[in-house]
Design a protein around this motif. Structure first.
Motif, short mmCIF file in Angstrom:
data_model
loop_
_atom_site.label_atom_id
_atom_site.label_comp_id
_atom_site.label_asym_id
_atom_site.label_seq_id
_atom_site.Cartn_x
_atom_site.Cartn_y
_atom_site.Cartn_z
N LEU A 177 43.71 44.55 40.25
CA LEU A 177 43.32 44.31 41.63
C LEU A 177 44.36 43.48 42.39
O LEU A 177 44.57 43.69 43.59
N ASN B 25 46.86 45.67 43.95
CA ASN B 25 46.31 46.47 45.04
C ASN B 25 46.06 45.67 46.31
O ASN B 25 45.78 46.24 47.35
N ASP C 201 42.34 45.21 35.32
CA ASP C 201 41.89 45.91 36.52
C ASP C 201 42.98 46.14 37.56
O ASP C 201 42.91 47.07 38.36
N CYS D 251 44.48 36.79 41.05
CA CYS D 251 44.39 37.50 39.78
C CYS D 251 43.50 36.64 38.88
O CYS D 251 43.96 35.67 38.27
#
Length: 130
Positions: free
Chosen positions: A91, A94, A89, A107
């Motif tokens: 994330l 980000n 993903d 994570c």
């Protein structure tokens, strides 16, 4: 010299001294070291501690996950973040770079957490038990 001129000169001198003092305080606040430390956890275990206030050069650390994944962490002066990861993903990348304890970088697929703790935060009580 008239009383009016003296009052204007005195007011101008006081305003200049006040403005100079404020600028000095702002400069000292902006250039002060935060005393922040980054703690990198994997599987609830600290694997590395980094002094962010003592870091002057940007560098990267690769953290391997036990299941075969990885995270590349970039350390900058005063901040830290994930720049590359094997998780599906993304994330953690980000979440950006952090420099305070408001929100850690996580994570979940690679079981990685990065927390920043200020020296001042460390001195505060977070609970009292009787």
């Amino acid at each position: 010299m008239s009383l009016k001129k003296r009052a204007i000169i005195l007011t101008a001198v006081i305003a200049a001294v006040t403005a100079g003092s404020i600028l000095c305080i702002i400069y000292m606040y902006k250039t002060a070291d935060t005393g922040a430390y980054a703690y990198i956890y994997q599987n609830d275990r600290i694997i590395q501690t980094i002094d962010l206030s003592g870091t002057h050069d940007t560098y990267r650390i690769t953290v391997e996950a036990p299941e075969g994944g990885y995270n590349v962490i970039e350390v900058r002066q005063g901040s830290i973040g994930v720049v590359e990861a094997s998780c599906p993903d993304g994330l953690c990348m980000n979440m950006g770079f952090i420099d305070n304890s408001l929100m850690p970088v996580t994570c979940l697929p690679n079981h990685l957490v990065i927390k920043v703790i200020d020296e001042e935060d460390d001195k505060e009580l977070d609970g009292v038990v009787y």
